[in-house]
Design a protein around this motif. Structure first.
Motif, PDB file in Angstrom:
ATOM      1  N   VAL A  19       0.820  -1.215   0.000  1.00 33.77           N
ATOM      2  CA  VAL A  19       0.000   0.000   0.000  1.00 33.77           C
ATOM      3  C   VAL A  19       0.856   1.267   0.000  1.00 33.77           C
ATOM      4  O   VAL A  19       1.978   1.276   0.495  1.00 33.77           O
ATOM      5  CB  VAL A  19      -0.943   0.045   1.229  1.00 33.77           C
ATOM      6  N   GLY A  20       0.250   2.307  -0.557  1.00 37.08           N
ATOM      7  CA  GLY A  20       0.795   3.652  -0.430  1.00 37.08           C
ATOM      8  C   GLY A  20       1.969   3.962  -1.335  1.00 37.08           C
ATOM      9  O   GLY A  20       2.652   3.085  -1.848  1.00 37.08           O
ATOM     10  N   LYS A  21       2.168   5.253  -1.496  1.00 39.71           N
ATOM     11  CA  LYS A  21       3.296   5.700  -2.315  1.00 39.71           C
ATOM     12  C   LYS A  21       4.615   5.436  -1.596  1.00 39.71           C
ATOM     13  O   LYS A  21       5.618   5.108  -2.234  1.00 39.71           O
ATOM     14  CB  LYS A  21       3.143   7.202  -2.593  1.00 39.71           C
ATOM     15  N   SER A  57      -1.837   3.976  -5.331  1.00 40.50           N
ATOM     16  CA  SER A  57      -0.579   4.693  -5.093  1.00 40.50           C
ATOM     17  C   SER A  57       0.615   3.752  -5.178  1.00 40.50           C
ATOM     18  O   SER A  57       1.690   4.143  -5.648  1.00 40.50           O
ATOM     19  CB  SER A  57      -0.590   5.363  -3.723  1.00 40.50           C
ATOM     20  N   TYR A  58       0.426   2.530  -4.699  1.00 39.73           N
ATOM     21  CA  TYR A  58       1.514   1.555  -4.766  1.00 39.73           C
ATOM     22  C   TYR A  58       1.811   1.205  -6.223  1.00 39.73           C
ATOM     23  O   TYR A  58       2.970   1.222  -6.636  1.00 39.73           O
ATOM     24  CB  TYR A  58       1.157   0.294  -3.968  1.00 39.73           C
TER      25      TYR A  58
END
Lengths: 194, 274
Positions: A19-21, A57-58
């Motif tokens: 997950v996530g940037k 974002s990932y």
């Protein structure tokens, strides 16, 4: 020479939740290393089986830069993503469509084979039809497609333009045979196992 | 006294009124409410309190929800003083003082726990995955964009087919964050900044991104619920309780940082009142 290299995403990231940037930026070198270790001109198949959650974002921090580099000719690899859990496939679609890209995805069937290969992203119907034609023919040039096409209104140049666009999106491989450019699917594995 | 008469429940809008009063220095000495406040209201209260504490103002005046279990749990978690990974749980409420983004394995465990709580509470796997992704993206945003030494806060509550979460940080807020990107340097107000921030691809970073809000809002697109984005002098309420989703802005007094709160339910269908 090996033309397809399968990379297990869970193995290289050591996680089933991506997950996530921040997570994407952290893992991008792992994806990049896996891609560059594959031979030039080969298809890198990222296998997402076992991943339970991945967010836009990932994908945007890992897969997106690879596709962009490939599209502009900085990285001579073709990419395909398989085994993505349908629960978060929309997250990939979101990123790919927002950036006007396209990528092949597939499911994993019996015996770990790849099946149900399809395009994610915005690909207008003429290009989809051309991609289907290349997939069926296994390899073809614009003149062959023109010769065998039932739609005679599409000239050789029309087919050539369509193929060039698909090649630019890295959805087909291109090579010169004599004076002709011949195109073939980027993935030639088993597609009947689902 | 007639016991059937409901005592007042503090809501997010009430918190906003209190905050407004505070800026005019006429907040009552204390206001006690017996009924629990909503998760979002308790987190907003904690954020306001933390903010004023950083300004050296007394927090005594803010002690108006002593019996609220969410608020009590936040207090127990010692936010924002605690900078270590810290999770407190009371009944169905979980409050997490978020460590830095480097604590990846710990954070992944928390997300897996949340996802399993959602499925245990009858959220379909696909929705549980999407909502967990939405929470993960909001926390990622706090880590990426808050530019604050203070830890962010995540609070959530999972009940049978119902879910609420809040992510709050004490950082620079959306307006200042987006203005770091020259593309958005022209932004003048928090309202404008929120309007842009919730669109896909809008980020303070030059290297792209900006998908976090889209992931969060998509996760709750098809269910009853609402989301609220509060930063600076504005608040955006995205109301997904009606058949057609609507966006409403409210102007408010300045609040540094960002507070994103979401609540949703599978119990209620859209276009019906609760």
């Amino acid at each position: 020479m090996k033309t397809e290299v399968r990379i297990n995403v869970r193995k290289i990231t050591d996680s089933n939740t991506l997950v996530g940037k921040i997570g994407g930026n952290r893992d991008f070198p792992k994806f990049m290393t896996a891609a560059t270790e594959a031979p030039e001109g080969s298809t890198v198949v990222f296998d997402w089986s076992g991943i339970e959650l991945a967010t836009a974002s990932y994908f945007g921090a890992t897969i997106l830069p690879l596709l962009k580099m490939s599209n502009v000719g900085q990285l001579d690899r073709y990419f395909m993503l398989v085994g993505i859990n349908p629960d978060f496939l929309d997250e990939l679609k979101l990123v790919i469509e927002f950036h006007s890209l396209a990528v092949l995805v597939g499911d994993i069937g019996r015996g770990d084979s790849v099946c149900n290969v399809r395009v994610i992203g915005k690909l207008e119907s003429p290009y989809s039809e051309t991609l289907d034609a290349i997939t069926k023919a296994t390899r073809a040039s614009a003149s062959i497609l023109h010769k065998h096409s039932k739609k005679n209104q599409i000239g050789k140049t029309g087919w050539a333009n369509r193929l060039a666009y698909l090649s630019q999106l890295r959805l087909v491989k291109k090579r010169r045979v004599g004076r002709e450019l011949v195109f073939q699917p980027i993935y030639g594995g088993d597609q009947n196992g689902c | 006294m007639n016991s059937s008469v409901e005592k007042p429940v503090l809501r997010v809008t009430d918190i906003e009124h209190f905050h407004w009063s505070l800026s005019e220095a006429d907040l009552p000495e204390s206001t006690a409410l017996d009924k629990p406040v909503s998760l979002a209201a308790a987190v907003e209260l904690a954020l306001i309190e933390a903010h004023y504490r950083t300004l050296g103002l007394s927090s005594r005046k803010f002690n108006f929800a002593p019996n609220c279990s969410v608020y009590t749990t936040i207090k127990a978690a010692n936010w924002p003083s605690s900078k270590k990974a810290n999770s407190k749980q009371t009944d169905d409420i979980v409050v997490i003082v978020l460590p830095g983004a480097e604590s990846n394995s710990w954070w992944i465990e928390q997300l897996q726990l949340l996802k399993s709580k959602l499925t245990d509470n009858l959220f379909p796997p696909r929705l549980a995955t999407a909502l967990t992704g939405g929470v993960a993206e909001m926390v990622d945003n706090a880590w990426l964009h808050s530019a604050s030494d203070q830890p962010a806060l995540l609070a959530y509550q999972v009940r049978n087919r119902r879910f609420a979460f809040s992510v709050a940080d004490m950082g620079i807020g959306i307006l200042r964050s987006l203005k770091q990107n020259p593309k958005y340097g022209w932004l003048q107000s928090s309202k404008e900044a929120i309007q842009f921030a919730v669109r896909p691809g809008v980020s303070s970073r030059l290297d792209g991104g900006g998908m976090g809000f889209t992931t969060m809002l998509k996760s709750m697109a098809d269910i009853w619920g609402n989301a609220r984005v509060r930063t600076g002098q504005a608040s955006l309420l995205i109301d997904g309780t009606q058949e057609v989703r609507t966006n409403n802005f409210i102007y408010l007094p300045q609040l540094p940082g960002l507070h994103v709160s979401v609540r949703c339910s599978l119990e209620t269908t859209r276009n019906s009142s609760r």
